[in-house]
Motif scaffolding. Structure first.
Motif, PDB file in Angstrom:
ATOM      1  N   UNK A   2      73.447  48.541  30.371  1.00 36.09           N
ATOM      2  CA  UNK A   2      72.372  48.665  29.612  1.00 36.09           C
ATOM      3  C   UNK A   2      72.182  48.138  28.291  1.00 36.09           C
ATOM      4  N   UNK A   3      70.610  47.826  28.154  1.00 38.18           N
ATOM      5  CA  UNK A   3      70.524  46.721  26.780  1.00 38.18           C
ATOM      6  C   UNK A   3      70.199  47.582  25.664  1.00 38.18           C
ATOM      7  N   UNK A   4      69.976  46.828  24.537  1.00 40.33           N
ATOM      8  CA  UNK A   4      69.943  47.559  23.345  1.00 40.33           C
ATOM      9  C   UNK A   4      68.731  48.410  23.198  1.00 40.33           C
ATOM     10  N   UNK A   5      67.726  48.491  23.974  1.00 39.57           N
ATOM     11  CA  UNK A   5      66.705  49.250  24.021  1.00 39.57           C
ATOM     12  C   UNK A   5      66.620  50.086  25.308  1.00 39.57           C
ATOM     13  N   UNK A   6      67.373  50.064  26.182  1.00 35.78           N
ATOM     14  CA  UNK A   6      67.224  50.630  27.385  1.00 35.78           C
ATOM     15  C   UNK A   6      67.087  52.313  27.234  1.00 35.78           C
ATOM     16  N   UNK A   7      67.941  52.757  26.170  1.00 39.35           N
ATOM     17  CA  UNK A   7      67.999  54.020  25.926  1.00 39.35           C
ATOM     18  C   UNK A   7      66.651  54.432  24.958  1.00 39.35           C
ATOM     19  N   UNK A   8      65.901  53.637  24.484  1.00 40.84           N
ATOM     20  CA  UNK A   8      64.880  53.839  23.640  1.00 40.84           C
ATOM     21  C   UNK A   8      63.699  54.414  23.999  1.00 40.84           C
ATOM     22  N   UNK A   9      63.676  55.430  24.846  1.00 44.35           N
ATOM     23  CA  UNK A   9      62.724  55.992  25.533  1.00 44.35           C
ATOM     24  C   UNK A   9      62.262  57.217  24.982  1.00 44.35           C
ATOM     25  N   UNK A  10      61.003  57.778  25.181  1.00 43.62           N
ATOM     26  CA  UNK A  10      60.614  58.760  24.354  1.00 43.62           C
ATOM     27  C   UNK A  10      60.887  60.029  25.316  1.00 43.62           C
ATOM     28  N   UNK A  11      62.204  60.638  24.820  1.00 43.28           N
ATOM     29  CA  UNK A  11      62.767  61.876  25.532  1.00 43.28           C
ATOM     30  C   UNK A  11      63.329  62.695  24.330  1.00 43.28           C
ATOM     31  N   UNK A  12      63.487  64.040  24.869  1.00 41.96           N
ATOM     32  CA  UNK A  12      64.073  64.744  23.802  1.00 41.96           C
ATOM     33  C   UNK A  12      65.502  64.441  23.494  1.00 41.96           C
ATOM     34  N   UNK A  13      65.913  64.410  22.343  1.00 36.85           N
ATOM     35  CA  UNK A  13      67.249  64.379  21.889  1.00 36.85           C
ATOM     36  C   UNK A  13      68.281  65.410  22.066  1.00 36.85           C
ATOM     37  N   UNK A  14      69.185  65.134  22.882  1.00 35.75           N
ATOM     38  CA  UNK A  14      69.978  66.176  23.338  1.00 35.75           C
ATOM     39  C   UNK A  14      70.906  67.107  22.457  1.00 35.75           C
ATOM     40  N   UNK A  15      71.282  67.892  22.683  1.00 35.76           N
ATOM     41  CA  UNK A  15      72.289  68.731  21.816  1.00 35.76           C
ATOM     42  C   UNK A  15      73.429  67.875  21.295  1.00 35.76           C
ATOM     43  N   UNK A  16      73.713  67.622  20.160  1.00 36.84           N
ATOM     44  CA  UNK A  16      74.747  66.846  19.678  1.00 36.84           C
ATOM     45  C   UNK A  16      76.182  67.642  19.998  1.00 36.84           C
ATOM     46  N   UNK A  18      76.251  54.583  20.690  1.00 33.10           N
ATOM     47  CA  UNK A  18      76.443  53.912  21.516  1.00 33.10           C
ATOM     48  C   UNK A  18      77.730  52.861  21.551  1.00 33.10           C
ATOM     49  N   UNK A  19      77.487  51.844  20.717  1.00 34.94           N
ATOM     50  CA  UNK A  19      78.284  50.798  20.475  1.00 34.94           C
ATOM     51  C   UNK A  19      79.620  51.262  19.710  1.00 34.94           C
ATOM     52  N   UNK A  20      79.705  52.199  19.175  1.00 35.05           N
ATOM     53  CA  UNK A  20      80.931  52.743  18.516  1.00 35.05           C
ATOM     54  C   UNK A  20      81.594  54.089  19.389  1.00 35.05           C
ATOM     55  N   UNK A  21      81.208  54.192  20.352  1.00 31.36           N
ATOM     56  CA  UNK A  21      81.765  55.114  21.229  1.00 31.36           C
ATOM     57  C   UNK A  21      83.097  55.208  21.382  1.00 31.36           C
ATOM     58  N   UNK A  22      83.807  54.069  21.135  1.00 34.62           N
ATOM     59  CA  UNK A  22      85.211  53.872  21.601  1.00 34.62           C
ATOM     60  C   UNK A  22      85.933  54.016  20.189  1.00 34.62           C
ATOM     61  N   UNK A  23      85.057  54.255  18.932  1.00 34.52           N
ATOM     62  CA  UNK A  23      85.787  54.241  17.600  1.00 34.52           C
ATOM     63  C   UNK A  23      85.603  55.517  17.085  1.00 34.52           C
ATOM     64  N   UNK A  24      86.570  56.337  17.521  1.00 31.79           N
ATOM     65  CA  UNK A  24      86.485  57.793  16.991  1.00 31.79           C
ATOM     66  C   UNK A  24      86.654  58.126  15.475  1.00 31.79           C
TER      67      UNK A  24
END
Length: 487
Positions: A1-15, A192-198
């Motif tokens: 997945x590239x930098x902008x591949x998640x940058x689509x107009x979708x609802x932001x899901x529950x955190x 996304x980038x810091x997913x492994x830095x809890x």
């Protein structure tokens, strides 16, 4: 997945991560273009030629914040950018470092894995030069020019994640963006980038995120808009500005075109220490942006893109003499009928003219899409996706579409109305961006300008002088001449 591949107009899901400090109990409304933004690319309003040769100011406004968000929505991968990068170092005697691999940056293993998980196999052009400066010790300030899709957001996100000390439970990195939606986009990249830095936490300083007054944030990174972040620093005392060691200002050209944001950004900046590392990014560098950057970033390294020289090299430019819009339309049909055109983009000043042209082209049997500013950002993104996928062969648009759209199949750009500024003079920057939609990635392209008056011819002459390139007269009624000139 590239930098902008998640940058689509979708609802932001529950955190699922409470550290984001944002109430997602109600889903965030679908990303929409922000309103009430003052200013545009070409001096607020683009004039339109009237039938008697005058100009009227009913042309479409170009909202920089909407344009920036649109660019992020339509990017699916990094732009293949051949532009040369010009690097101006603060200390010319210092060796100039650039990297060809992320391993050379000696990142923490979890961050290196995060980069690869985003789909970055090697640094982009802007990342090659910017990351060594961002990660340098002692810290170095940076002003960088970078369009959407060049990996800029991932670069400064990586810099922030590398910079923070997870053991320190206070805000150390502060990033401001001009709108709520753009701040969310940046936050998604960091998450996304810091997913492994809890142990590294992120807070969103955006509207609707109300926190208890006087309780210091423990999140090391804060992403937000200028007004909310300023309140968090001054009114609510949630952030100690003296403890901020990295300050990132993104989309500077959008920021200063937005009412109040420029002053709010400067007020935030004034509270930071002199040792705080300053990073500023902008897609364009007009004089107003440079003046702002100089106020915010002392002793900077500078990275600029050399754009003009490359953009025009693969584009043949022509003009066609016409009397009125019906003549323009006839010339356009002749041109389209005699050329082998993959796809074409046609620029008009106003929505009214664009709608008239779209209707007439459709009646002639062409597959036509219309793009203009009354659409939501998502609707525009959907039109561009259809055009990119070849569902329509012709895209008629107002100036709202002159920047940032890379479609390899575009072989013809037509200026149905020439781009002019408020005074009726040639708008060279807009002309460059318009015709730059063709000739992409080293392919050959054609740009045709419709000239309907002596004033229009003066505009063509101004453009020729500015770019030092001849624009050739074209008679679209002479098939043999067209074939000889365009072949």
């Amino acid at each position: 997945m590239s930098e902008d591949s998640w940058a689509v107009a979708v609802d932001v899901q529950e955190a699922t991560n409470p550290s984001t400090q944002f109430d997602f109990s109600k889903k965030v409304e679908r990303v929409r273009g922000p309103r009430n933004i003052r200013g545009d690319i070409n001096g607020n309003i683009l004039p339109e030629k009237t039938e008697n040769g005058g100009s009227k100011r009913e042309a479409e406004k170009v909202d920089l914040a909407e344009q920036s968000l649109l660019n992020k929505l339509i990017r699916r991968s990094l732009v293949r950018n051949r532009n040369q990068v010009e690097v101006l170092q603060r200390d010319p005697t210092s060796p100039l470092y650039s990297v060809k691999t992320f391993e050379e940056l000696r990142l923490k293993p979890e961050l290196l894995k995060g980069v690869y998980n985003l789909g970055f196999n090697r640094p982009s052009r802007i990342q090659e030069n910017a990351l060594p400066m961002m990660l340098a010790q002692p810290p170095q300030n940076l002003i960088a020019q970078s369009q959407s899709g060049t990996g800029k957001t991932a670069a400064f996100s990586l810099a922030m994640l590398s910079h923070v000390n997870p053991d320190n439970k206070w805000t150390q990195c502060l990033c401001i963006a001009p709108t709520y939606e753009l701040a969310l986009q940046i936050g998604q990249v960091i998450e996304q980038m810091g997913a492994l830095c809890p142990d590294v936490k992120l807070a969103y300083g955006i509207r609707g995120n109300r926190l208890e007054r006087g309780v210091k944030l423990q999140e090391q990174i804060v992403i937000g808009t200028p007004g909310t972040v300023l309140d968090w620093c001054t009114k609510y005392k949630l952030i100690d500005p003296k403890k901020i060691t990295m300050f990132v200002l993104d989309e500077a050209d959008v920021m200063i075109a937005t009412q109040g944001h420029r002053d709010q950004s400067i007020r935030i900046h004034r509270q930071l220490t002199k040792d705080c590392q300053m990073l500023l990014f902008s897609a364009t560098f007009e004089d107003s942006v440079w003046r702002f950057a100089e106020q915010v970033v002392p002793d900077p390294n500078i990275i600029r893109l050399k754009r003009e020289e490359e953009t025009l090299d693969t584009i043949k430019q022509f003009y066609v003499l016409c009397r009125e819009k019906e003549d323009k339309f006839t010339a356009l049909c002749n041109l389209y009928g005699s050329l082998t055109i993959a796809q074409a983009m046609i620029f008009c000043h106003t929505r009214k003219m664009a709608a008239w042209l779209t209707a007439n082209l459709t009646n002639e049997g062409h597959q036509v899409a219309l793009l203009s500013g009354e659409m939501t950002v998502e609707q525009r993104a959907a039109v561009i996706d259809r055009f990119r996928n070849g569902k329509e062969k012709v895209l008629v648009t107002t100036n709202v579409c002159s920047r940032g759209i890379d479609v390899e199949q575009v072989s013809l750009v037509v200026n149905f109305d020439l781009p002019v500024d408020m005074d009726g003079n040639a708008d060279n920057e807009t002309y460059l961006h318009r015709i730059g939609r063709t000739g992409r990635f080293g392919r050959r392209g054609f740009a045709v300008n419709m000239v309907d008056s002596k004033h229009s011819m003066d505009v063509i002459n101004q453009i020729e002088m500015h770019f030092n390139r001849r624009i050739t007269k074209l008679d679209t009624s002479n098939l043999e001449e067209m074939e000889s000139l365009i072949s």
